[in-house]
Design a protein around this motif. Sequence first.
Motif, PDB file in Angstrom:
ATOM      1  N   VAL A 324     -12.671  15.752 -25.870  1.00  0.00           N
ATOM      2  CA  VAL A 324     -12.569  15.749 -24.414  1.00  0.00           C
ATOM      3  C   VAL A 324     -11.240  15.117 -24.016  1.00  0.00           C
ATOM      4  CG1 VAL A 324     -13.542  14.788 -22.307  1.00  0.00           C
ATOM      5  CG2 VAL A 324     -15.055  15.683 -24.084  1.00  0.00           C
ATOM      6  N   GLN A 325     -10.450  15.870 -23.252  1.00  0.00           N
ATOM      7  CA  GLN A 325      -9.139  15.378 -22.835  1.00  0.00           C
ATOM      8  C   GLN A 325      -9.206  14.739 -21.449  1.00  0.00           C
ATOM      9  OE1 GLN A 325      -6.060  15.877 -24.752  1.00  0.00           O
ATOM     10  NE2 GLN A 325      -7.625  16.204 -26.296  1.00  0.00           N
ATOM     11  N   SER A 326      -9.938  15.386 -20.531  1.00  0.00           N
ATOM     12  CA  SER A 326     -10.053  14.808 -19.190  1.00  0.00           C
ATOM     13  C   SER A 326     -11.348  15.251 -18.516  1.00  0.00           C
ATOM     14  CB  SER A 326      -8.850  15.216 -18.333  1.00  0.00           C
ATOM     15  OG  SER A 326      -8.871  16.606 -18.134  1.00  0.00           O
ATOM     16  N   ILE A 327     -11.839  14.389 -17.637  1.00  0.00           N
ATOM     17  CA  ILE A 327     -13.040  14.706 -16.861  1.00  0.00           C
ATOM     18  C   ILE A 327     -12.656  14.614 -15.390  1.00  0.00           C
ATOM     19  CG2 ILE A 327     -15.433  14.031 -16.345  1.00  0.00           C
ATOM     20  CD1 ILE A 327     -15.475  12.654 -19.115  1.00  0.00           C
ATOM     21  N   ASN A 328     -12.815  15.703 -14.684  1.00  0.00           N
ATOM     22  CA  ASN A 328     -12.459  15.705 -13.253  1.00  0.00           C
ATOM     23  C   ASN A 328     -13.730  15.874 -12.438  1.00  0.00           C
ATOM     24  OD1 ASN A 328      -9.528  16.008 -13.982  1.00  0.00           O
ATOM     25  ND2 ASN A 328     -10.385  17.913 -14.806  1.00  0.00           N
ATOM     26  N   LYS A 334     -17.659   9.986 -13.347  1.00  0.00           N
ATOM     27  CA  LYS A 334     -17.261  10.776 -14.516  1.00  0.00           C
ATOM     28  C   LYS A 334     -18.345  10.782 -15.582  1.00  0.00           C
ATOM     29  CE  LYS A 334     -12.260  10.538 -14.319  1.00  0.00           C
ATOM     30  NZ  LYS A 334     -11.037  10.128 -14.991  1.00  0.00           N
ATOM     31  N   THR A 359     -18.525  12.712 -27.573  1.00  0.00           N
ATOM     32  CA  THR A 359     -17.919  11.823 -26.585  1.00  0.00           C
ATOM     33  C   THR A 359     -18.973  10.976 -25.873  1.00  0.00           C
ATOM     34  OG1 THR A 359     -16.408  13.650 -26.212  1.00  0.00           O
ATOM     35  CG2 THR A 359     -16.215  11.794 -24.715  1.00  0.00           C
ATOM     36  N   ASN A 407      -8.983  24.878 -12.703  1.00  0.00           N
ATOM     37  CA  ASN A 407      -8.240  23.828 -13.404  1.00  0.00           C
ATOM     38  C   ASN A 407      -7.287  24.508 -14.395  1.00  0.00           C
ATOM     39  OD1 ASN A 407      -7.415  21.808 -15.166  1.00  0.00           O
ATOM     40  ND2 ASN A 407      -9.336  20.672 -14.950  1.00  0.00           N
ATOM     41  N   SER A 409      -5.300  23.120 -16.635  1.00  0.00           N
ATOM     42  CA  SER A 409      -4.910  22.294 -17.788  1.00  0.00           C
ATOM     43  C   SER A 409      -4.881  23.123 -19.063  1.00  0.00           C
ATOM     44  CB  SER A 409      -5.916  21.157 -17.999  1.00  0.00           C
ATOM     45  OG  SER A 409      -5.976  20.367 -16.860  1.00  0.00           O
ATOM     46  N   ILE A 426     -14.439  19.700 -17.043  1.00  0.00           N
ATOM     47  CA  ILE A 426     -14.087  18.878 -18.212  1.00  0.00           C
ATOM     48  C   ILE A 426     -13.139  19.700 -19.071  1.00  0.00           C
ATOM     49  CG2 ILE A 426     -14.979  17.778 -20.318  1.00  0.00           C
ATOM     50  CD1 ILE A 426     -17.585  17.274 -18.816  1.00  0.00           C
ATOM     51  N   VAL A 427     -12.035  19.077 -19.503  1.00  0.00           N
ATOM     52  CA  VAL A 427     -11.079  19.795 -20.340  1.00  0.00           C
ATOM     53  C   VAL A 427     -11.223  19.328 -21.793  1.00  0.00           C
ATOM     54  CG1 VAL A 427      -8.647  20.334 -20.755  1.00  0.00           C
ATOM     55  CG2 VAL A 427      -9.465  19.951 -18.417  1.00  0.00           C
ATOM     56  N   LYS A 431      -6.653  18.117 -30.772  1.00  0.00           N
ATOM     57  CA  LYS A 431      -5.611  17.088 -30.720  1.00  0.00           C
ATOM     58  C   LYS A 431      -4.578  17.326 -31.820  1.00  0.00           C
ATOM     59  CE  LYS A 431      -5.968  12.516 -31.310  1.00  0.00           C
ATOM     60  NZ  LYS A 431      -6.789  11.361 -31.602  1.00  0.00           N
TER      61      LYS A 431
END
Lengths: 612, 73
Positions: A324-328, A334, A359, A407, A409, A426-427, A431
């Motif tokens: 998980v890179q980001s949660i918007n 979140k 996560t 999104n 991203s 969620i993105v 990695k």
Amino acid sequence: MKKRKEKIIISIGLFILSLLIHNNLIKNIILMLSYLVVGLDILKKALRNIKHGKIFDENFLMSLATIGAIFIGEYSEAVFVMLFYQIGELFQSYAVDKSRKRVASLMDIRPDYANIIKGKKIEKVAPNEVNIGQVIVVKPGEKVPLDGIIIEGSSLLNTVALTGESIPRKVKVGDEILSGCINSDEVIKIKVTQNFRESTVSKILDLVENASNRKSKSEDFITKFAKYYTPVVVIIALLLALLPPLIIKNSNFNEWLYKSLSFLVVSCPCALVISIPLSFFGGLGASSKIGVLVKGSNYLEMMANSSIVVCDKTGTLTEGVFEVQSINAINMEKEALLKIAVYAEYYSNHPIAQSLKKTYKENIDEKSITNAKEISGEGIKATIDNQKVLVGNDKLMRNNKIDYLKNNSIGTVIYIAIDNIFKGSIVIADKIKEDSFKAIPKLKNTGIKKIIMLTGDKENISKNIADKLGINAYYSELLPNEKVQKVEELIKEKSDKDKLIFVGDGINDAPVLAISDIGISMGGVGSDAAIESSDIVLMTDELSKIAEVINISKKTMTIVKENIILAIAVKIVILLLSAFGIATMWEAVFGDVGVMIIAILNALRIMKVKSY
Amino acid sequence: MELKFKIEGLDCPNCASSLERELATISGVKNVSINFMNSKMLVETENENIEEIIENIKKLVKDEEPDAILTEI
């Protein structure tokens, strides 16, 4: 070897003694004794070999040269030549022995026994007697004898012999562990998953022990050179002894015979030949020391000329694990958004679902999930705590007429709606490995001209990774067969001298590994496919090891070239000097053995380097 | 077929390569590779008369290099 040493010492003693005696008869008797002590073995071998028609054998040549010297009354020359020849041989076998031992100790991973549990007792048995499914105990300080899964205890594993990694790895119940590691902390119990023949340790040992069966071009060159060198020198020696006395009037037969004997002294090719395989052996040893297994000296040789590196993306440059890179979240916490997504994906085996679950650290209350339904290619519809939840891609949102916020991203975006109201996204992305950032500049420093990434992944994700890492070119959205075509094209475009390396995880890319000049698989210890289809196996997941191996290869090749040039040049100089009567037999043997010792010492340097 | 041997007691790589050449002349032997540093010998052979080929290999090694110890692995 010990006997040879004693003989050399006795012979030297007698030789020195002879120098102190002025009576010629006694002096010569002592010299003859000295000669026989050190040379009898050689004479015997020579006789035996003549019977088999081997006249260019080194023992025969040395015998002939020294007997010739005795014949013309040069007794001390005869002793000195034989003595020095033997010293050279001793040094050579010492060096070979030493580097064999050193490489063996680098790869000291062979387990001697396994502790199996029989009722309440623990019994020591040979590792190959343990069957799959049996439970073994590994105590602190012991080698893990077979691959397996930990069922009791946790500990620290020292994997340095396998991977070159010196930081111990933490392992706990449920972890798979590989044989060949050393348990350095607590007692663990392991359920065996592979029998000994199929265990990692056996496969690695097999690979290491059979490495360098494929010979390098340098080795082929030097053995071919040796094949012609000896007969040519011997024939010239013969002509030198016979022709001038016939052609030149009043010439001294003994003088020309002496010159031809000097030729015989230098005619042995062994000194020339030994340092080359020794250098490669050292290079292969140095590679395995840093956790890289090279399958043959030819590959080590090619690495020095590599100029294009083609990498697979997923699992090679990146971790191959989605995170998980980001949660918007919109109008909610979140954590709460993540919780909804995780609950919805709870029954799914999709990699995205797996990464979400990883996560989310809290316990999951299964009872609150009802009616979870997977919609292929879109996402999941579920009822959680009596709320209607939609978790999936933009298609899912559109098909359910949700007013969602796109999104943009890089990565895979998951949209979430609760009771038909958009709640956020969620993105998730793969990695890039820490090591990849170091590896790319390191590879460029070694002289790699082009680094190319091939991937089946989407264009924007690929571009992002290529840009971040500073990769020259990338080709995205490729199907497996298109990867093969791409590599074929790249091979056609490049010159023959430039070598192409392909790096992959070794599991899906066997065809590409096979057509590349050098196929490298990484992190595949324990996987048959990786070990079989590649030419070089990286035991760790680090791309930067390739740069290190290129450096080892370059160092090895420099030493190999130095040795070839040095040995051939010195031989030719000695031959010329002897032909013109400038060098005596003393200088001939001294130069010949001397250059061998220098070449061997030079070869041994490879393994001494601390870091590449 | 591929036969594997351990060969110990060879003097130098040069002796190893001349032994390679000799062994390659045995009928049924396709390719011989001796790795001097690892003391290993790989022999590629036809699939028939394996026993006979192995016998011939052993005999030839004994003749050419009486000090060498050859063991099948």
